[in-house]
Every structure is written in structure tokens, then in C-alpha cells.
Design an enzyme around this catalytic site. Structure first.
Site, PDB file in Angstrom:
ATOM      1  N   HIS A  87      42.015  37.480  28.572  1.00 36.60           N
ATOM      2  CA  HIS A  87      42.860  38.671  28.462  1.00 36.60           C
ATOM      3  C   HIS A  87      44.081  38.547  29.359  1.00 36.60           C
ATOM      4  O   HIS A  87      44.043  37.875  30.409  1.00 36.60           O
ATOM      5  CB  HIS A  87      42.072  39.949  28.775  1.00 36.60           C
ATOM      6  CG  HIS A  87      41.621  40.097  30.195  1.00 36.60           C
ATOM      7  ND1 HIS A  87      42.378  40.733  31.167  1.00 36.60           N
ATOM      8  CD2 HIS A  87      40.479  39.701  30.821  1.00 36.60           C
ATOM      9  CE1 HIS A  87      41.713  40.739  32.308  1.00 36.60           C
ATOM     10  NE2 HIS A  87      40.562  40.115  32.141  1.00 36.60           N
ATOM     11  N   ASP A  89      46.040  41.532  30.104  1.00 40.82           N
ATOM     12  CA  ASP A  89      46.290  42.779  30.827  1.00 40.82           C
ATOM     13  C   ASP A  89      45.741  42.661  32.239  1.00 40.82           C
ATOM     14  O   ASP A  89      44.826  41.869  32.507  1.00 40.82           O
ATOM     15  CB  ASP A  89      45.664  43.971  30.103  1.00 40.82           C
ATOM     16  CG  ASP A  89      44.154  43.848  29.961  1.00 40.82           C
ATOM     17  OD1 ASP A  89      43.693  42.838  29.390  1.00 40.82           O
ATOM     18  OD2 ASP A  89      43.427  44.748  30.425  1.00 40.82           O
ATOM     19  N   ASP A 118      42.477  36.983  37.478  1.00 41.77           N
ATOM     20  CA  ASP A 118      41.878  37.918  36.523  1.00 41.77           C
ATOM     21  C   ASP A 118      42.950  38.463  35.586  1.00 41.77           C
ATOM     22  O   ASP A 118      43.530  39.500  35.858  1.00 41.77           O
ATOM     23  CB  ASP A 118      41.197  39.058  37.290  1.00 41.77           C
ATOM     24  CG  ASP A 118      40.437  40.025  36.404  1.00 41.77           C
ATOM     25  OD1 ASP A 118      40.140  39.667  35.248  1.00 41.77           O
ATOM     26  OD2 ASP A 118      40.147  41.136  36.864  1.00 41.77           O
ATOM     27  N   GLU A 152      41.331  44.607  28.331  1.00 44.18           N
ATOM     28  CA  GLU A 152      40.018  44.330  28.890  1.00 44.18           C
ATOM     29  C   GLU A 152      39.729  45.188  30.108  1.00 44.18           C
ATOM     30  O   GLU A 152      38.582  45.578  30.352  1.00 44.18           O
ATOM     31  CB  GLU A 152      39.928  42.846  29.253  1.00 44.18           C
ATOM     32  CG  GLU A 152      38.512  42.351  29.559  1.00 44.18           C
ATOM     33  CD  GLU A 152      38.095  42.544  31.008  1.00 44.18           C
ATOM     34  OE1 GLU A 152      36.897  42.380  31.312  1.00 44.18           O
ATOM     35  OE2 GLU A 152      38.966  42.864  31.858  1.00 44.18           O
ATOM     36  N   GLU A 153      40.764  45.509  30.880  1.00 37.95           N
ATOM     37  CA  GLU A 153      40.568  46.244  32.119  1.00 37.95           C
ATOM     38  C   GLU A 153      40.338  47.739  31.909  1.00 37.95           C
ATOM     39  O   GLU A 153      40.088  48.458  32.876  1.00 37.95           O
ATOM     40  CB  GLU A 153      41.768  46.039  33.055  1.00 37.95           C
ATOM     41  CG  GLU A 153      42.008  44.601  33.468  1.00 37.95           C
ATOM     42  CD  GLU A 153      40.922  44.041  34.376  1.00 37.95           C
ATOM     43  OE1 GLU A 153      39.949  44.778  34.670  1.00 37.95           O
ATOM     44  OE2 GLU A 153      41.036  42.885  34.778  1.00 37.95           O
ATOM     45  N   ASP A 176      36.285  34.412  32.605  1.00 33.89           N
ATOM     46  CA  ASP A 176      36.694  35.619  33.320  1.00 33.89           C
ATOM     47  C   ASP A 176      35.647  36.053  34.337  1.00 33.89           C
ATOM     48  O   ASP A 176      35.394  37.231  34.514  1.00 33.89           O
ATOM     49  CB  ASP A 176      36.947  36.750  32.307  1.00 33.89           C
ATOM     50  CG  ASP A 176      37.607  37.971  32.924  1.00 33.89           C
ATOM     51  OD1 ASP A 176      38.188  37.853  34.019  1.00 33.89           O
ATOM     52  OD2 ASP A 176      37.540  39.055  32.314  1.00 33.89           O
TER      53      ASP A 176
END
Length: 468
Positions: A87, A89, A118, A152-153, A176
Site C-alpha cells: 500500500h 497510503d 510502512d 490500508e491505514e 508489510d
């Protein structure tokens, strides 16, 4: 055929770093107030997605943008598909950085930037692993898709949409988390405790705000209080409280109106014990004062049931599973305004097998039943996920890890949620190593250059063994 994966990665080090830096420069925090049909979670995540797909197209891959929610970079052919889920984001920046969060900087062999670990760095490592396989023209019998998400966050809108439009891969991993592997993930749910904003006494809580996301331990809290009596005495009591607590703070007064700030330590919401929750510490201080009505309920609930407890013991929701471990609780967002009726304490729980989000919500309801609070179980929760260590996917990934590190591989369960759980045969795999420093969701986030290169080597070997 023997392939020197490290040699191939090192030959592309400069290109890898350039592409990663270009991606890190994109400020890709979700912004709901700027979201549109064309940018579902805001312009930043969309821009980062487009940048990544542009890199894939440049390198001759088949790419697809799925309505700016997500996209993929595809290679190979066959009846089965390996999915590599990353991801672009990132969580909000927060405070206290030593450098510009979206201007990557190398210091002491570390790449500092929001998203470095991340998850832009690890996703770029996995992409370059596939790029090496393509450029070497190695024979493969399966398709591989590097699938890039943009939410994702937060709510995983990206994958909810992607998997309704695109076929689901047969197996895969998400870069991740950490090595040697994450083959189990706790359930993840968010529960809201809401109260009105009324003050019925002479001491008024005008506002209380702390935190930005449910999955971050807040490092700043601020409250505005109307004090009846001696403001200097209130200020002195705050100073005494700070002396006895692992936090710092400041106070300013405008007549009888006092603004209080408190600074804690941020951490990932999956590991709340690693942080110092500014919101709970400030509420705990305020709980010594005689507020009334819903304002008192807001402060008291935090002080009595949340402060100093990251396992939900005071709510009676703590539970331990022999394999998956215990419940964790993070109070991620506090929002109180005396003029509103939906003031909220946002609680994020990570829970193992043996309990459920419904049981957790019910237990909280029972604890706050004598207050004006109501408990809301939000939608979108995810149950526990586990892939057996006997699965060929897990065995292959652990074998590659062992051969490249000389360390013994073993199964692991985490409280964090990764895209690995999207697949029945899905796991998380790197990019942190056992000796890596975890700075995810924290100020001065970084990934070391060594970890980035070593992860790319492992990903290249692993992907090829899974698709050849």
C-alpha cells in the site's frame, strides 16, 4: 540454474533508491474532506498510486488502475496467481520530526520519511524483486500481481473495491510486517463510546481533543477548561501531576479559561503498550476535578477504564489464546466539544480466537451502563486470521528466509492487520528483520538501507520459487 540474487539487487540499487524516493515525496495521507469520485480517499493516495503504476508501465509490465482505489502490476501467465499486496497510503505525520516527513533523507544508513517502512519501502522492494525476475527472463508457470492499495491505514476501501472488480489471487503475501513470517493476525475492531457535551456544574470542560487515527497511540492531547476559583492553584497542581508522570505538558490561561496541553509518545495501535497515551494521561489529570453530567462521564470513563490499561482488563474483555496471544486495546481518538451530542472515545481492539467483537462491545456496555454513554460497534471489523505452518506457502517463505539470513524461521502472530488476511492462503512477510527498529506510525519513521536491500533479495528468491 543458480542465481546470485544479491548481485542482481545490488546492480539495481541506485534505480531502486531513486524510485523509492520519488514515491516517498508524495504526501499520501487519506483526506476525506478532499475525497471525490476520482480520488476516493483523497488526492495524495491517488497520486502515489499513479506514480507506482507509472514506474511499472515504464519497466514494461502490464498495469491496471482500478478506479483510483487500487491497481496492479502484472507479470507472467498460468492458471494460478500469486498476489503481493502493498500500500502507498500513510498515516498522518504527527509531531516532533527531525526532518521533513515527505522529503526523504538518508542519515546513518537510514532512509527517513513517512512511509519508508510502512509501506512504500517494502512494496518497492517487492516490486524490484519481480522486476529482476522479468529482466532475467526466468521461466515462470504462474502469474504474479503486485497489488497496490490506497487505504490500508484506514478502512481498506481500496481492497474492498479491488476484489469486487478483479479476481482474487490464489495465494500470496504482504510485505508489510516482519520476518521470518506473520501467519496469524488477530481480529481487529473499532468501538466508539459516545457521550453528550453537556456541563451541569460550575467547572466546565469546553473541549478535549487527542489523536488522529484509531490505530495510532496519540502523542498530543489538548483540553480547554473553564476554572472556577484560583487558576494559579490549578496550574500548580498540573505541574505536580507532570512531575509524577512519564509525560510533559504546558498550560496557559486567558482569565478563567485554561488551555492544557500534554505530550506523550506515539506508537502503532497494534502495540499500544509501546506508547504513552497523551489522551488518557490528560483525562486522568482532569478526573481529579469536579466536573458533572456527560462531561464528567467522558473524563471518568477514560480515567477509570482506559488509562494505564492496554489489554482491556478494566472493561473485563481481556482474553488470551495459546497461539494468538492476548487482547490489546488502543484509545486512539478523543473528541469532546461541549456544544455537541456525539463526543467520542475511539477504542481499537486487536483480539485472538476465543472472543469476538460483539462480546467486547457487550462487556463495555455493561461497564458504562450507569453513565450517559452509549457504545457503538463500527462496521468493517475483521476476525482472526491464521494459516497453518504446514502450508506449502509458509514452508517456502520460511525456507528462503533461513537460507538468506542463517536464522531459524518460525511462525508468528501479530495484532496488526495486513493485506495478507485478504486471502485464505495469505500471510505477511517482512520487511522488518528481528533486529530492526520499529518506527511504523511514529515520528522519524525510517527503513535502513541494509534492510531494504536484504528484503529485496529475499523477495526475489521467494517470488521466483513460488511461481517458477
Amino acid at each position: 540454474m543458480t542465481i546470485d540474487w544479491r548481485k542482481e539487487v545490488e546492480a539495481r540499487r541506485e534505480d531502486l533508491m531513486k524510485d523509492l524516493f520519488d514515491l516517498l515525496r508524495v504526501p499520501s495521507v487519506r483526506e476525506d474532506d478532499k475525497a471525490s469520485e476520482d480520488a476516493p480517499v483523497g488526492p495524495g493516495p491517488k497520486a502515489a498510486l499513479l506514480k507506482f503504476l507509472e514506474i511499472g508501465e515504464r519497466d514494461g509490465f502490464l498495469t491496471k488502475n482500478v478506479d483510483n482505489y487500487a491497481g496492479h502490476i502484472e507479470y507472467g501467465s498460468g492458471d494460478e496467481t500469486l498476489g503481493v499486496f502493498g500500500h502507498v497510503d500513510v498515516v498522518p505525520v504527527g509531531s516532533g520530526w527531525d526532518s521533513e516527513p515527505f522529503e526523504p533523507e538518508i542519515r546513518d544508513n537510514r532512509i527517513y520519511a513517512r512511509g519508508a517502512s510502512d509501506d512504500k519501502g517494502p512494496t518497492m522492494a517487492a516490486y524490484y524483486a519481480l522486476k529482476i525476475i522479468k529482466e532475467l527472463e526466468l521461466p515462470v508457470s504462474k502469474r504474479t500481481r503486485v497489488i497496490i492499495g490506497t487505504d490500508e491505514e484506514s478502512e481498506w476501501k481500496c481492497m474492498d473495491h479491488y476484489l469486487t472488480v478483479e479476481e482474487k489471487p490464489d495465494f500470496g503475501f504482504s510485505p508489510d510486517a516482519e520476518f521470518p513470517i506473520i501467519n496469524g493476525e488477530k481480529g481487529n475492531t473499532t468501538i466508539l463510546v459516545q457521550v453528550a457535551g453537556k456541563n451541569e456544574g460550575t467547572l466546565r470542560l469546553i473541549s478535549f481533543n487527542s489523536g488522529q487515527r484509531a490505530n495510532m497511540v496519540p502523542d498530543l492531547a489538548e483540553a480547554v477548561v473553564e476554572v472556577s476559583g484560583d487558576v494559579s492553584a490549578f496550574s500548580k497542581e498540573y505541574e505536580e501531576y507532570l512531575k509524577d508522570s512519564p509525560v510533559t505538558g504546558e498550560l496557559s490561561a486567558d482569565g478563567s479559561k485554561v488551555t492544557i496541553k500534554l505530550f506523550g509518545t506515539a506508537a502503532h495501535g497494534a502495540m499500544p503498550a509501546k506508547g504513552i497515551n497523551a489522551g488518557t494521561y490528560l483525562a486522568n489529570f482532569l478526573s481529579f476535578y469536579d466536573f458533572s453530567g456527560p462531561a464528567k462521564d467522558f473524563v471518568t470513563i477514560v480515567a477509570d477504564y482506559i488509562h494505564g490499561d492496554t489489554e482491556g482488563k478494566k472493561f473485563g474483555v481481556n482474553h488470551v489464546d495459546d497461539i494468538m496471544g492476548d487482547v490489546t486495546m488502543n484509545a486512539g481518538v478523543f473528541a469532546f466539544d461541549e456544544g455537541k451530542d456525539n463526543n467520542t472515545i475511539t477504542l481499537n481492539f486487536r483480539y485472538p480466537k476465543g472472543t469476538s467483537e460483539e462480546e467486547i462491545a457487550k462487556a463495555i456496555e455493561e461497564k458504562v451502563a450507569t453513565t450517559s454513554a452509549k457504545v457503538i460497534l463500527t462496521e468493517g471489523g475483521k476476525g482472526p486470521h491464521y494459516v497453518s505452518p504446514e502450508d506449502p506457502l509458509v514452508k517456502t517463505l520460511l525456507s528462503v528466509y533461513e537460507e538468506h539470513t542463517g536464522l531459524k524461521g518460525h511462525e508468528q502472530v501479530i495484532g496488526g492487520g495486513t493485506f495478507g488476511r485478504l486471502l485464505e492462503r495469505g500471510v505477511a512477510y517482512g520487511a522488518m528483520f528481528p533486529d530492526s527498529i520499529d518506527t511504523m506510525h511514529q515520528k522519524n519513521e525510517f527503513i535502513s538501507e541494509d534492510d531494504l536491500i536484504n528484503a529485496t533479495v529475499i523477495y526475489a528468491d521467494a517470488i521466483y520459487r513460488l511461481i517458477k
